[in-house]
Motif scaffolding. Structure first.
Motif: not given
Length: 414
Positions: A208-209, A217-219, A261-263, A291-294
């Motif tokens: 994932l990272i 991807c901007p996170y 996204r928010l990790v 669909d935007r959080v990991d």
């Protein structure tokens, strides 16, 4: 060297405090200890000590008697927010006794923290960026860092031995209450199951990272802290990580760029009892962010931060890591690194679009000053780490003027 009399209170679950006491005795100082439970007594051994078996309301009077009878000049403890330490810090201040507080390192690995009177939110470090710039001019040459092994199994073994001795607490220390939120067996069980989940997810988290970095991807990163951490319980407005995630996701949903996204990364020492992954999924569904959080149980944190758009933390030491990597950082509380020029000083809602990297020169000054004034090369658990920590700590404890006091006096002369 002025001979002093040191009172030891609770330390970490390891031989560190006994080894430090032996070094101070070898230097001609006197040592004494208050044992609060079976683990304290087992690790301290036959060294001079008294047992406190009463309620906390009686502790200040008990300590006053100890101070007087043993001519205590200094007291040493780990963590200034433990229930048995709060009365001690208060009482020492009124009795002219210096308090020395150990804590995990502000910078890791290979460092521990030692400050007078308080750490973290109670640190005496100034909150003025100009002071750090001025104080950096007076620093001696930087010390060479000595590395050492720190296997987790050794830390775990000490913890088990410490709490194993605590099985006698109902008989020997019936009034003692642990500073932890759950009992040791419950914590151990949760940690074992958590480690199994970490092992199962390791490849998935690494992939994932790598995908986030490769796809550019901007996170943003939200590192979780322990619910039991005094940094959360006593030095923030949040009661647990669920509140933190709720607060951050609500702002992210409303104000973060739609393509970002928010990790969320779990703490490596989390017990797994709260199941942050399930809580996060429910919150993401609530804020329409599935669909935007990991979520990560593991992974290379520095690599993750090195490519992040920003870091949001409460008051974790991860903040210092992010600043060192020039990652824009916002603190939801007031850690020692929350300085203008380092962290974003505006609101969380604005951080997602307006954050800027820290000033490199200011961070360099901040890091060097904090390292000199508060950090000791060493560790609490391995023999090599303990030997280094004892050597450095004994020098600081025996000095009339602390490194921070020296810098504060020097910077004032500018």
């Amino acid at each position: 060297m002025l001979k002093r009399s040191y009172l030891f209170l609770q330390g970490v679950s390891s031989p560190f405090f006994p080894a430090l006491a032996d070094r101070l005795v070898a230097q001609g100082h006197a040592v004494f200890k208050v044992n609060f439970n079976g683990g304290d007594a087992a690790y301290w051994g036959r060294r001079p000590a008294a047992s406190f078996r009463g309620d906390l309301e009686a502790l200040e009077g008990f300590l006053s008697d100890i101070y007087r009878r043993h001519g205590i000049t200094d007291q040493i403890l780990f963590g200034d927010r433990r229930p048995v330490h709060r009365p001690a810090v208060n009482r020492a201040a009124t009795c002219g006794v210096r308090t020395h507080v150990f804590e995990e390192g502000y910078f890791r690995p290979h460092w521990i923290t030692l400050e007078r009177e308080g750490v973290n939110g109670h640190s005496l470090l100034p909150r003025d960026p100009d002071w750090f710039r001025a104080a950096a001019e007076y620093l001696p040459p930087q010390r060479e860092v000595q590395s050492f092994p720190g296997p987790f199994w050794l830390r775990a073994a000490h913890d088990v031995c410490y709490h194993g001795a605590g099985l006698l607490n109902p008989v020997l220390y019936p009034a003692y209450q642990t500073h932890g939120p759950v009992t040791a067996p419950v914590e151990y069980w949760g940690f074992v199951t958590h480690m199994l989940r970490v092992r199962a997810r390791r490849q998935q988290d690494a992939a994932l990272i790598e995908d986030l970095v490769r796809q550019r991807c901007p996170y943003y990163v939200l590192p979780l802290q322990l619910n039991s951490d005094a940094q959360i319980r006593d030095h923030s407005r949040f009661t647990d990580m669920r509140e933190v995630m709720d607060h951050v996701l609500a702002s992210f949903a409303r104000h973060a760029p739609s393509a970002s996204r928010l990790v969320v990364k779990n703490h490596p020492l989390d017990t797994g009892l709260s199941r942050h992954d399930k809580v996060l999924k429910a919150l993401a569904r609530q804020y329409d962010l599935l669909d935007r959080v990991d979520y990560l149980e593991s992974g290379n944190l520095e690599y993750l931060l090195d490519h992040a758009r920003g870091l949001v933390t409460v008051n974790s030491t991860v903040g210092g890591v992010g600043l060192g990597l020039a990652c824009p950082t916002l603190a939801l509380s007031d850690p020692i690194y929350n300085l203008p020029g380092l962290t974003y000083q505006g609101a969380l809602d604005d951080f997602w679009t307006q954050a800027e990297p820290p000033e490199p020169a200011l961070f360099a000054a901040y890091r060097d000053v904090v390292m000199y004034a508060t950090q000791i090369n060493g560790g609490f658990y391995s023999p090599q780490g303990i030997a280094l920590a004892v050597q450095g700590a004994a020098q600081v404890l025996g000095a009339q003027t602390s490194p921070l006091e020296f810098l504060m006096g020097s910077a004032r002369s500018l």
